[in-house]
Design a protein around this motif. Structure first.
Motif, short mmCIF file in Angstrom:
data_model
loop_
_atom_site.label_atom_id
_atom_site.label_comp_id
_atom_site.label_asym_id
_atom_site.label_seq_id
_atom_site.Cartn_x
_atom_site.Cartn_y
_atom_site.Cartn_z
N GLY A 77 0.81 -1.22 0.00
CA GLY A 77 0.00 0.00 0.00
C GLY A 77 0.84 1.26 0.00
N HIS A 78 2.15 1.10 -0.03
CA HIS A 78 3.06 2.24 -0.08
C HIS A 78 4.34 1.86 -0.81
CE1 HIS A 78 4.53 0.11 3.54
NE2 HIS A 78 5.70 0.52 3.12
N LEU A 79 5.08 2.86 -1.21
CA LEU A 79 6.40 2.66 -1.82
C LEU A 79 7.41 3.44 -0.98
CD1 LEU A 79 5.42 3.20 -5.55
CD2 LEU A 79 6.05 1.03 -4.49
N GLU A 101 12.08 15.78 -7.20
CA GLU A 101 11.95 16.53 -5.94
C GLU A 101 10.57 17.16 -5.82
OE1 GLU A 101 15.25 19.26 -5.93
OE2 GLU A 101 16.71 17.61 -5.76
N GLU A 102 10.06 17.69 -6.94
CA GLU A 102 8.73 18.30 -6.93
C GLU A 102 7.66 17.27 -6.60
OE1 GLU A 102 5.81 20.60 -10.07
OE2 GLU A 102 7.97 20.75 -10.37
N MET A 103 7.75 16.10 -7.24
CA MET A 103 6.76 15.07 -7.00
C MET A 103 6.85 14.55 -5.57
SD MET A 103 6.00 11.43 -8.83
CE MET A 103 7.29 10.54 -8.02
N LEU A 104 8.07 14.29 -5.10
CA LEU A 104 8.23 13.74 -3.76
C LEU A 104 7.76 14.70 -2.67
CD1 LEU A 104 11.61 11.86 -4.15
CD2 LEU A 104 9.34 10.85 -3.93
N SER A 105 7.92 15.99 -2.92
CA SER A 105 7.46 16.96 -1.91
C SER A 105 5.95 16.86 -1.72
CB SER A 105 7.88 18.38 -2.29
OG SER A 105 7.11 18.85 -3.37
N ALA A 106 5.25 16.49 -2.76
CA ALA A 106 3.79 16.34 -2.66
C ALA A 106 3.39 14.93 -2.26
CB ALA A 106 3.14 16.69 -3.99
N ALA A 107 4.18 13.93 -2.65
CA ALA A 107 3.77 12.53 -2.50
C ALA A 107 4.17 11.91 -1.16
CB ALA A 107 4.38 11.70 -3.63
N MET A 108 5.27 12.35 -0.59
CA MET A 108 5.82 11.64 0.55
C MET A 108 5.13 12.02 1.86
SD MET A 108 9.66 10.69 1.68
CE MET A 108 10.34 11.86 0.62
N ASP A 109 4.82 11.02 2.65
CA ASP A 109 4.30 11.24 3.99
C ASP A 109 5.49 11.70 4.83
OD1 ASP A 109 3.96 10.42 6.85
OD2 ASP A 109 1.96 9.88 6.12
N LYS A 116 6.44 9.39 7.99
CA LYS A 116 6.89 8.01 7.81
C LYS A 116 7.91 7.84 6.68
CE LYS A 116 2.88 6.08 9.89
NZ LYS A 116 1.52 5.81 9.79
N ASN A 117 8.17 8.91 5.91
CA ASN A 117 9.09 8.85 4.76
C ASN A 117 8.69 7.77 3.76
OD1 ASN A 117 10.69 11.02 5.04
ND2 ASN A 117 12.51 9.92 5.72
N LEU A 118 7.40 7.60 3.58
CA LEU A 118 6.87 6.62 2.62
C LEU A 118 5.90 7.34 1.69
CD1 LEU A 118 6.02 3.73 5.11
CD2 LEU A 118 7.97 3.81 3.53
N ILE A 119 5.66 6.72 0.53
CA ILE A 119 4.69 7.26 -0.41
C ILE A 119 3.47 6.35 -0.37
CG2 ILE A 119 4.17 7.76 -2.84
CD1 ILE A 119 7.75 7.75 -1.74
N PHE A 120 2.41 6.82 0.29
CA PHE A 120 1.15 6.09 0.30
C PHE A 120 0.43 6.45 -0.99
CE2 PHE A 120 2.39 6.30 4.72
CZ PHE A 120 2.19 4.99 5.14
N TYR A 121 0.64 5.63 -2.01
CA TYR A 121 0.26 6.01 -3.36
C TYR A 121 -1.25 6.19 -3.57
CZ TYR A 121 0.09 0.90 -3.85
OH TYR A 121 -0.17 -0.43 -3.70
N LYS A 122 -2.09 5.51 -2.82
CA LYS A 122 -3.54 5.70 -3.00
C LYS A 122 -3.92 7.15 -2.66
CE LYS A 122 -4.89 0.94 -2.41
NZ LYS A 122 -5.47 -0.09 -1.59
N ASP A 123 -3.35 7.66 -1.57
CA ASP A 123 -3.61 9.05 -1.19
C ASP A 123 -3.03 10.00 -2.24
OD1 ASP A 123 -4.74 8.08 1.14
OD2 ASP A 123 -2.91 8.38 2.33
#
Length: 185
Positions: free
Chosen positions: A132-134, A156-164, A167-174
Motif C-alpha cells: 500500500g506504499h512505496l 523533488e517536486e513530485m516527492l514533496s507532494a507525495a511523501m508522507d 513516515k518517509n513513505l509514499i502512500f500512493y492511493k492518497d
C-alpha cells in the motif's frame, strides 16, 4: 435515422431563416466558449509573467499547461514549445504566440489526464509486495531509471507532494487521489 425520424424531419422543415438563426446562435456560443478558454489561458500565463511584459520563462510552460488541466509527456511538451518558440529561441515565450496554440490544445481536449484507476494500477504494479506504499528509494529508482525518466527537479517536486513526512513513505492511493482531477467534460 430513417426518413420519418423526428430529427430528420425537423431539419427539413426548418426555413432558411431558422437555419441562419441556429447558425448565429451556435457561432455566439462558440465565441463565448473561446472567450472563456482565453480567460483561463491568460490567468494561468499571468501567474508566471513576473515582469508583466506578456512573456514567461520557457521552463514554466509545462507548469502552465498542466495548471490548465493538460498533461503532455515530455516529447509532446517539447513539440508544443517548438511550435510557440521564436525562430531564434530567447528562453522566453510570448503570450501572443502561446495563446493560439494553447487555445487549440484546450478546444481539441488534447493531453487529458490519466484516469485515477489507471494511475492507481501503475503504482500497484510497482508495489510488488502489496504494502500500500512505496519507499523513497524504490520510487526514485523506477521514476529516474525506467521509461521516460524524471529529472532530479521533477523528482523533488513530485516527492514533496507525495511523501508522507512522518513516515518517509509514499502512500500512493492518497497521492493518486490528490493528483487526479475530475474532468468536467
Amino acid at each position: 435515422m430513417g426518413e420519418g425520424s423526428a430529427q430528420g424531419g425537423h431539419w427539413r422543415d426548418m426555413s432558411l431563416t431558422q437555419v441562419g438563426k441556429l447558425r448565429q446562435e451556435m457561432t455566439t456560443m462558440n465565441k463565448a466558449i473561446v472567450s472563456e478558454v482565453h480567460k483561463k489561458i491568460r490567468a494561468a500565463f499571468d501567474v508566471f509573467d513576473h515582469e508583466f511584459n506578456k512573456t514567461v520563462d520557457v521552463r514554466e510552460i509545462g507548469t502552465i499547461i498542466r495548471s490548465l488541466g493538460c498533461f503532455p509527456n515530455e516529447g509532446e511538451l517539447h513539440d508544443v514549445i517548438a511550435e510557440i518558440e521564436e525562430e531564434e529561441p530567447t528562453g522566453y515565450i510570448r503570450f501572443e504566440k502561446f495563446l493560439p496554440t494553447m487555445t487549440k490544445v484546450l478546444m481539441e481536449r488534447k493531453f487529458r489526464p490519466i484516469p485515477e484507476d489507471l494511475m492507481l494500477q501503475a503504482f500497484e504494479v510497482l508495489d510488488k509486495q502489496k504494502k500500500g506504499h512505496l519507499e523513497l528509494e524504490e520510487l526514485t529508482k523506477y521514476m529516474t531509471q525506467e521509461g521516460e525518466p524524471f529529472t532530479q527537479e521533477e523528482m523533488e517536486e513530485m516527492l514533496s507532494a507525495a511523501m508522507d513526512p512522518d513516515k518517509n513513505l509514499i502512500f500512493y492511493k492518497d497521492f493518486v487521489s490528490m493528483m487526479t482531477v475530475d474532468d468536467p467534460r
